[in-house]
Design a protein around this motif. Sequence first.
Motif, PDB file in Angstrom:
ATOM      1  N   LYS A 120       0.814  -1.207   0.000  1.00 45.64           N
ATOM      2  CA  LYS A 120       0.000   0.000   0.000  1.00 45.64           C
ATOM      3  C   LYS A 120       0.856   1.269   0.000  1.00 45.64           C
ATOM      4  O   LYS A 120       1.993   1.282   0.464  1.00 45.64           O
ATOM      5  CB  LYS A 120      -0.929   0.018   1.217  1.00 45.64           C
ATOM      6  N   GLY A 135       0.984   7.824   0.798  1.00 45.72           N
ATOM      7  CA  GLY A 135       0.640   9.155   0.344  1.00 45.72           C
ATOM      8  C   GLY A 135       1.702  10.205   0.191  1.00 45.72           C
ATOM      9  O   GLY A 135       1.565  11.090  -0.651  1.00 45.72           O
ATOM     10  N   ALA A 158      -0.232  13.272  -0.708  1.00 37.43           N
ATOM     11  CA  ALA A 158      -1.322  13.570   0.220  1.00 37.43           C
ATOM     12  C   ALA A 158      -0.727  13.877   1.586  1.00 37.43           C
ATOM     13  O   ALA A 158       0.051  13.075   2.120  1.00 37.43           O
ATOM     14  CB  ALA A 158      -2.270  12.380   0.313  1.00 37.43           C
ATOM     15  N   THR A 200      -5.894  14.201   0.632  1.00 38.85           N
ATOM     16  CA  THR A 200      -6.070  12.842   0.122  1.00 38.85           C
ATOM     17  C   THR A 200      -5.638  12.809  -1.337  1.00 38.85           C
ATOM     18  O   THR A 200      -5.585  13.838  -2.017  1.00 38.85           O
ATOM     19  CB  THR A 200      -7.537  12.383   0.223  1.00 38.85           C
ATOM     20  N   ALA A 201      -5.327  11.626  -1.814  1.00 38.07           N
ATOM     21  CA  ALA A 201      -4.967  11.450  -3.224  1.00 38.07           C
ATOM     22  C   ALA A 201      -5.392  10.049  -3.648  1.00 38.07           C
ATOM     23  O   ALA A 201      -5.264   9.089  -2.871  1.00 38.07           O
ATOM     24  CB  ALA A 201      -3.468  11.647  -3.436  1.00 38.07           C
ATOM     25  N   GLN A 202      -5.881   9.940  -4.866  1.00 41.69           N
ATOM     26  CA  GLN A 202      -6.350   8.651  -5.368  1.00 41.69           C
ATOM     27  C   GLN A 202      -5.227   7.627  -5.334  1.00 41.69           C
ATOM     28  O   GLN A 202      -4.085   7.914  -5.704  1.00 41.69           O
ATOM     29  CB  GLN A 202      -6.873   8.805  -6.791  1.00 41.69           C
ATOM     30  N   GLY A 203      -5.557   6.422  -4.884  1.00 41.93           N
ATOM     31  CA  GLY A 203      -4.579   5.347  -4.844  1.00 41.93           C
ATOM     32  C   GLY A 203      -3.715   5.334  -3.597  1.00 41.93           C
ATOM     33  O   GLY A 203      -2.806   4.505  -3.487  1.00 41.93           O
ATOM     34  N   THR A 204      -3.984   6.244  -2.652  1.00 39.93           N
ATOM     35  CA  THR A 204      -3.205   6.285  -1.413  1.00 39.93           C
ATOM     36  C   THR A 204      -4.111   6.018  -0.218  1.00 39.93           C
ATOM     37  O   THR A 204      -5.328   6.221  -0.288  1.00 39.93           O
ATOM     38  CB  THR A 204      -2.492   7.638  -1.231  1.00 39.93           C
ATOM     39  N   GLU A 205      -3.486   5.581   0.878  1.00 40.13           N
ATOM     40  CA  GLU A 205      -4.221   5.237   2.088  1.00 40.13           C
ATOM     41  C   GLU A 205      -4.236   6.429   3.048  1.00 40.13           C
ATOM     42  O   GLU A 205      -3.196   7.049   3.284  1.00 40.13           O
ATOM     43  CB  GLU A 205      -3.556   4.043   2.795  1.00 40.13           C
TER      44      GLU A 205
END
Length: 395
Positions: A273, A276, A280, A298-303
Amino acid sequence: MQIGHHLRRPQLALLRRCALALLAWAPASFAASTERAATMHEYASEKGKVVVTELATGLERPWAMAFLPDDKGILITEKPGTLRLWQEDAGLSPPITGVPEVYTRSQGGLLDIALAPDFAKSRRVYLSYAEAGDNGRAGTTVGYGMLSPDQSRLDDFKVIFRQMPKLSTGVHFGSRLIFDRQGYLFIALGENNQRATSQDLDKLQGKLVRLHPDGRVPDDNPFVGIQGARPEIWSYGHRNQQGGALNPWTGDVWTHEHGPRGGDEINIPKAGKNYGWPLATHGINYSGGAIPEALGTTAQGTEPPLYYWEVSPAISGMAFYDAARYPAWDRSLFIGALKDQSLIRLTLDGNTITAEERLLGERNERIRDVRVGPDGEVYVLTDEADGKLLRLGLR
């Protein structure tokens, strides 16, 4: 009734001489206990009085500690490159020999320490430290040596991991060492203040690494066999991880990391995983303004982080409290704070953090490491030129 009223002066003088002789004969443990009593302090908290005993002073920038089994003492790393042993009846030892040479510029130095899960048999002591490279830069290195029976030296020190490439000019080395229940070694690393490298899978900056205790890569690591990715990587997108511990109730590895100006965060890193950084973040540049690479919080593809601080305490060290000694602290997570100069106590409900309390702020000391001892007490290292080893209880 006063005894002195029934004794003549020669008899009183004899009693005084006997008392002085008894004090001179008293064992070191008695002297140590009286000294500890003189350096005991109490501080208010939500759960009662926190009793703090200063066990040792005069440590030079202590960074981490590990408890030897059978009450044999505490091994303590000092950032300039020395390893010391503290024992209840003997105090601090001279430096233990056999420690590797370390890079000591800025945040670099001798960092974390961990005992092998089979220490009673192998005597292996693991160290993480900053190591200089050929290009004038440095990176985090991990190795182990065998602690001698008299605990005065590390024998046959062997390097098992090097953060590559070496990119640090003196900052963001991480690092913490965590063994899980299966015996795998996790190494929590910083990104050397080279932000983009946290997202580069061909580099070991800003990563959590998972290895066998001898340095071999497990076959089931998430990036094994993937072209252009380092097989050591467990998770990525981390900034500067300076806390890590094994959750005693779930068996999960938890880590925490410094944000920039704001955005310190706690994570439960999962295999493969992306956490970010720097895409992010809840932080901003130290000079103000947004992180250039950041897409937001937040950023797409990050937890997302499990927990974060908008204002950075500058967190370091991490310990779950699962001992029976102080039930009021059960299900607590202790974290040291450097900038905030406090010990943070978080209340857990499963994996949810439900409350936060700041302790020891009255002492105005940077807290670098925190551990729960085998006696159920909480132990703390203060990050000062005249650093201290503290023991915390509750009443």
